[in-house]
Design a protein around this motif. Structure first.
Motif, PDB file in Angstrom:
ATOM      1  N   UNK A 184       0.834  -1.209   0.000  1.00  0.00           N
ATOM      2  CA  UNK A 184       0.000   0.000   0.000  1.00  0.00           C
ATOM      3  C   UNK A 184       0.864   1.252   0.000  1.00  0.00           C
ATOM      4  N   UNK A 185       1.957   1.234   0.774  1.00  0.00           N
ATOM      5  CA  UNK A 185       2.850   2.396   0.824  1.00  0.00           C
ATOM      6  C   UNK A 185       3.513   2.635  -0.527  1.00  0.00           C
ATOM      7  N   UNK A 186       3.891   1.556  -1.200  1.00  0.00           N
ATOM      8  CA  UNK A 186       4.541   1.688  -2.504  1.00  0.00           C
ATOM      9  C   UNK A 186       3.621   2.313  -3.549  1.00  0.00           C
ATOM     10  N   UNK A 187       2.312   2.106  -3.398  1.00  0.00           N
ATOM     11  CA  UNK A 187       1.358   2.636  -4.378  1.00  0.00           C
ATOM     12  C   UNK A 187       0.924   4.065  -4.039  1.00  0.00           C
ATOM     13  N   UNK A 188       1.487   4.615  -2.997  1.00  0.00           N
ATOM     14  CA  UNK A 188       1.118   5.970  -2.582  1.00  0.00           C
ATOM     15  C   UNK A 188       2.382   6.745  -2.243  1.00  0.00           C
ATOM     16  N   UNK A 189       2.211   7.932  -1.713  1.00  0.00           N
ATOM     17  CA  UNK A 189       3.354   8.754  -1.312  1.00  0.00           C
ATOM     18  C   UNK A 189       3.550   8.667   0.195  1.00  0.00           C
ATOM     19  N   UNK A 190       3.340   7.472   0.752  1.00  0.00           N
ATOM     20  CA  UNK A 190       3.337   7.279   2.200  1.00  0.00           C
ATOM     21  C   UNK A 190       4.710   6.868   2.714  1.00  0.00           C
ATOM     22  N   UNK A 191       5.154   7.532   3.770  1.00  0.00           N
ATOM     23  CA  UNK A 191       6.389   7.176   4.477  1.00  0.00           C
ATOM     24  C   UNK A 191       5.996   6.566   5.818  1.00  0.00           C
ATOM     25  N   UNK A 192       6.669   5.500   6.204  1.00  0.00           N
ATOM     26  CA  UNK A 192       6.373   4.807   7.458  1.00  0.00           C
ATOM     27  C   UNK A 192       7.488   5.061   8.460  1.00  0.00           C
ATOM     28  N   UNK A 193       7.106   5.474   9.661  1.00  0.00           N
ATOM     29  CA  UNK A 193       8.050   5.642  10.762  1.00  0.00           C
ATOM     30  C   UNK A 193       7.840   4.482  11.721  1.00  0.00           C
ATOM     31  N   UNK A 194       8.873   3.684  11.906  1.00  0.00           N
ATOM     32  CA  UNK A 194       8.804   2.471  12.714  1.00  0.00           C
ATOM     33  C   UNK A 194       9.575   2.709  14.015  1.00  0.00           C
ATOM     34  N   UNK A 195       8.838   2.830  15.113  1.00  0.00           N
ATOM     35  CA  UNK A 195       9.437   3.069  16.426  1.00  0.00           C
ATOM     36  C   UNK A 195       9.811   1.720  17.040  1.00  0.00           C
ATOM     37  N   UNK A 196      11.106   1.483  17.215  1.00  0.00           N
ATOM     38  CA  UNK A 196      11.601   0.178  17.662  1.00  0.00           C
ATOM     39  C   UNK A 196      12.124   0.235  19.095  1.00  0.00           C
ATOM     40  N   UNK A 197      11.511   1.056  19.917  1.00  0.00           N
ATOM     41  CA  UNK A 197      12.030   1.297  21.260  1.00  0.00           C
ATOM     42  C   UNK A 197      11.988   0.063  22.152  1.00  0.00           C
ATOM     43  N   UNK A 198      11.090  -0.900  21.845  1.00  0.00           N
ATOM     44  CA  UNK A 198      10.949  -2.080  22.696  1.00  0.00           C
ATOM     45  C   UNK A 198      11.650  -3.311  22.133  1.00  0.00           C
ATOM     46  N   UNK A 199      12.574  -3.115  21.196  1.00  0.00           N
ATOM     47  CA  UNK A 199      13.221  -4.255  20.526  1.00  0.00           C
ATOM     48  C   UNK A 199      13.880  -5.209  21.512  1.00  0.00           C
TER      49      UNK A 199
END
Length: 460
Positions: free
Chosen positions: A268-283
């Motif tokens: 879905x992100x690839x078909x739009x102009x969407x950027x994803x922010x992935x918060x990995x604080x609990x890794x």
């Protein structure tokens, strides 16, 4: 007459609230007197009198034949005035302030961090002793623009272990995880843009996004990640610029993203102009690593962030951004503009703590301890009729449904009077659809008084 005066005051208060929330900016033309009267169900004369009084106070200006306009300057930003309006007992900023300001006698099952004696105090003390013997530069000088080179190398190696291919030059150190998101928002967003968040999600995402004057749209979260169909509908309807999420242990639900959902999100992100922010604080809390969007995407449309306040020390403010190289270049300029050199001392301490031989053993003990407290808290809550939305594989949070007909905000207000800070569900929900949920931090729920106070609140 008294009723008329009350209605005039209502109109005036409504206009002033929209000015405070910056819905009405200087130069904005207010709805016509007749339109406002119809909308509020008041008489034309009532609205006209309210507008005239605001004009007399200098809040509005009247232009003959045109209407009433807001005068300047722009109102100071007050986040609590920005919709949706919540009772202060469930407002995200109020929950944070209660958790941060109260003294040690107050119990905090609603806060989002570990008790002080659960953190890596021994490693911090060793790092401080070691750093006290370091050279002058480490103790006194600004950091380089990207931040401590050795720490960035360590972070790149840690990300490689999760399948994320990031060179040290693609890692930018920040003052915290929140600072990382703030820089990204400054870089990618304009006021009025749309940002997708999970519903529910970490409540300070809501507060920070309010400060950036964007439209926030919540997407229902499932045990496997966001509802992909609803996510796709939101992308189509709102053309969002960003989506902010946790991919590891989700806050507040404790859920884990599935590979299938991850791939569908990225499509879905690839078909739009969407950027994803992935918060990995609990890794570091995970027993089995969950899929990472940044690993599948190769840091093309996904930006990963993280920090160390949950495992090393909340007093140590240091985070990071991992992103494509051209974005890191621009984010570095923004970092210099907003914090100049950044914290060299904090980064040095984080490096020494993470590479200390005791950190791995500390995290093993911490994961076992959290698992033990999770299994102790579950029957205590269930005895009160409180049921978990799911039982998490790891982490500190339980997202729980209260007994039928119970309002979490009312429970929170009652508990607060008895010295217990709760986290009601609607503080996490953009749609305000979690009024019968509470988030529990099992590490902060070890005192039996938490459940005694909760029992009284539920029976009140």
């Amino acid at each position: 007459m008294k009723r008329t005066g009350t209605r005039i005051g209502t109109v005036m208060a409504g206009v002033q609230a929209k000015i405070a929330a910056r819905t009405y900016l200087p130069g904005t033309r207010l709805p016509s007197v007749r339109a406002q009267a119809r909308a509020m169900g008041f008489s034309v004369s009532t609205v006209l009198e309210a507008y005239e009084r605001l004009a007399a106070e200098g809040v509005l200006t009247a232009r003959r034949g045109s209407g009433f306009y807001v005068t300047g300057p722009v109102a100071p930003l007050a986040l609590t005035e920005i919709a949706p309006q919540l009772d202060r007992a469930i407002d995200p900023l109020w929950v944070s302030r209660q958790s941060l300001e109260t003294d040690a006698s107050v119990l905090k099952p609603g806060c989002g961090w570990l008790p002080a004696d659960w953190l890596y105090e021994a490693g911090m003390r060793r790092a401080l002793r070691s750093l006290a013997r370091a050279g002058t530069l480490e103790l006194t000088e600004y950091a380089t623009p990207l931040g401590h080179p050795e720490l960035r190398q360590v972070l790149a190696r840690r990300m490689a272990g999760a399948g994320i291919d990031a060179a040290p030059e693609q890692v930018l150190l920040t003052e915290s995880g929140t600072h990382a998101i703030d820089l990204i928002c400054r870089f990618l967003l304009e006021p009025g843009d749309t940002v997708l968040v999970d519903d529910p999600c970490y409540f300070n995402f809501h507060a920070l996004l309010k400060a950036h004057r964007v439209q926030v749209v919540g997407v229902p979260y499932t045990p496997n990640g966001p509802d992909v169909d609803r996510f796709g509908a939101a992308v189509q309807a709102h053309t969002p610029r960003l989506y902010i999420t946790n991919s590891g242990v989700h806050n507040p639900t404790g859920a884990v993203l599935s590979p299938v959902v991850a791939h569908r999100l990225l499509a879905l992100a690839d078909r739009s102009d969407l950027v994803i922010v992935e918060d990995d604080i609990f890794a570091d809390f995970e027993l089995t690593p969950a899929p990472r969007l940044a690993a599948f995407d190769g840091l093309s449309r996904v930006i990963q962030i993280g920090s160390f306040s949950k495992t090393v020390s909340a007093s140590l403010r240091c985070g990071y951004i991992a992103a494509r190289t051209d974005w890191i270049e621009s984010l570095t300029d923004l970092k210099i503009a907003t914090t100049f050199g950044g914290g060299r001392l904090a980064a040095e301490l984080v490096l020494r703590a993470l590479t200390d031989s005791g950190y791995r053993r500390h995290m093993e003990r911490l994961r076992l301890r959290l698992s033990g407290e999770m299994h102790k808290a579950l029957p205590r809550l269930e005895a009160l009729g409180i049921t978990p939305w799911l039982v998490p594989q790891a982490g500190m949070f339980l997202w729980c449904r209260l007994p039928e007909g119970t309002d979490a905000a009312t429970v929170a207000r009652t508990c607060l009077k008895d010295g217990v800070v709760m986290a009601p569900g609607n503080a996490f929900s953009q749609s305000l659809s979690a009024s019968n949920f509470l988030r529990f931090n099992v590490a902060q729920s070890t005192d039996a008084r938490v459940f005694d106070v909760l029992a009284r609140a539920l029976s009140a």
